[in-house]
Write an enzyme that holds these catalytic residues in place. Structure first.
Site, mmCIF file in Angstrom:
data_model
loop_
_atom_site.group_PDB
_atom_site.id
_atom_site.type_symbol
_atom_site.label_atom_id
_atom_site.label_comp_id
_atom_site.label_asym_id
_atom_site.label_seq_id
_atom_site.Cartn_x
_atom_site.Cartn_y
_atom_site.Cartn_z
ATOM 1 N N SER A 95 -40.523 -12.939 -85.033
ATOM 2 C CA SER A 95 -39.557 -13.729 -84.287
ATOM 3 C C SER A 95 -39.274 -15.058 -84.996
ATOM 4 C CB SER A 95 -40.054 -13.934 -82.853
ATOM 5 O OG SER A 95 -39.019 -14.348 -82.003
ATOM 6 N N ASP A 224 -34.725 -4.419 -78.490
ATOM 7 C CA ASP A 224 -35.149 -5.816 -78.467
ATOM 8 C C ASP A 224 -34.189 -6.608 -77.586
ATOM 9 O OD1 ASP A 224 -35.682 -8.544 -79.065
ATOM 10 O OD2 ASP A 224 -36.510 -7.982 -81.013
ATOM 11 N N HIS A 253 -39.136 -6.423 -78.202
ATOM 12 C CA HIS A 253 -39.362 -7.587 -79.065
ATOM 13 C C HIS A 253 -40.841 -7.758 -79.398
ATOM 14 C CE1 HIS A 253 -38.283 -11.361 -80.936
ATOM 15 N NE2 HIS A 253 -39.197 -11.996 -80.237
#
Length: 273
Positions: A95, A224, A253
């Site tokens: 991320s 995601d 995610h």
């Protein structure tokens, strides 16, 4: 506890474990190095040296209220790499950590990086603009700011549902996973987390992706809900000179946690190629 005092006085908490080829992991917002536990134990058992750290303002690092930018995060990582004298490192970022990795590799690695892995990562740029018309609207990030400022305790728990795909029908919801995310989030400083929203949503990493020439593996879940795949991994893979893209139907995610067996296997295959 192991800590490094950076040039500006910020203390960075890190874990340096094992012996062998070096892997360095960079966590996502607003978490800590603990989020990599499923990877740490796997790669330690495979004979790797594993380095993780809590980003400034996050986890057990000092709750510095200044300089929460991708640029600074990458610079901080460089100081830690040089302090530990790490060489031929594979950098792995999830991320926001993926943005930190690609900026670090492009600008600060000084030949110390061997390969990189971007997992559910923010590059090239998240926010919608004239140059990025299919990006995420600014209103979404403004809401994250408002919730972080005024409702952080509850918001951090609620966010785990889309983060792990626990809001999908038939999901195997694990309260312990949610509570661990919440625990990590609330260990960090609210100012760092608030300012970090701008960092992960508005930093344009397009030129970094274009400039990097080491092998880069891009991993992304097709479901995601936090960093939409079409505006991130699909674009990143096209910009990289030496990129490899793997996408996963239905993965969320937070797939390094929920789908760690698959993710670990694909990382291992890439770093041993």
């Amino acid at each position: 506890m192991s800590t490094l005092t950076l040039k500006d006085g910020t203390e960075i908490f890190y874990k340096d474990q094992g012996e062998g080829p070096v892997l360095m992991f960079h966590h996502g917002w607003p978490l800590s190095s603990d989020d990599w536990d499923a990877q740490v134990i796997f790669f330690l058992q495979k004979g790797y040296r594993v380095v993780t750290h809590d980003r400034r303002g996050h986890g057990r690092s000092s709750q510095n209220i200044y300089n929460h930018t991708i640029e600074q995060y990458a610079s901080d990582a460089a100081e830690l790499v040089e302090f530990l004298d790490l060489k031929d490192v594979v950098h792995i970022g999830h991320s926001t950590g993926g943005g930190e990795v690609i900026r670090y590799v492009n600008k600060y690695s000084n030949g110390r990086a061997k390969k990189a892995v971007l997992i559910s990562a923010i590059p090239p740029v998240m926010v919608k603009s004239e140059n990025n018309p299919d990006g995420v609207p600014m209103e979404v990030f403004d809401n994250i700011r408002e919730q972080t400022m005024n409702n952080r305790n509850q918001f951090y728990y609620d966010l785990t549902f889309p983060f792990y795909g626990y809001n999908r029908e038939g999901a195997n919801v694990k309260d312990g996973v949610q509570r661990n995310w919440w625990r990590q989030g609330l260990m960090g400083g609210i100012v760092a987390h608030y300012d970090g929203i701008k960092a992960f949503s508005e930093t344009d990493l397009t030129e970094d992706l274009k400039a990097v020439d080491i092998p880069v593996l891009v991993l992304h879940g097709e479901d995601d809900q936090i960093v939409p795949i079409e505006n991130s991994a699909i674009k990143s893979a096209k910009l990289l000179k030496n990129g490899k893209l793997i996408t996963y139907p239905g993965f969320p995610h937070g797939m390094p946690t929920t789908e760690h067996q698959t993710i670990n296997k694909d990382i291992l295959e890439f770093i041993t190629e």
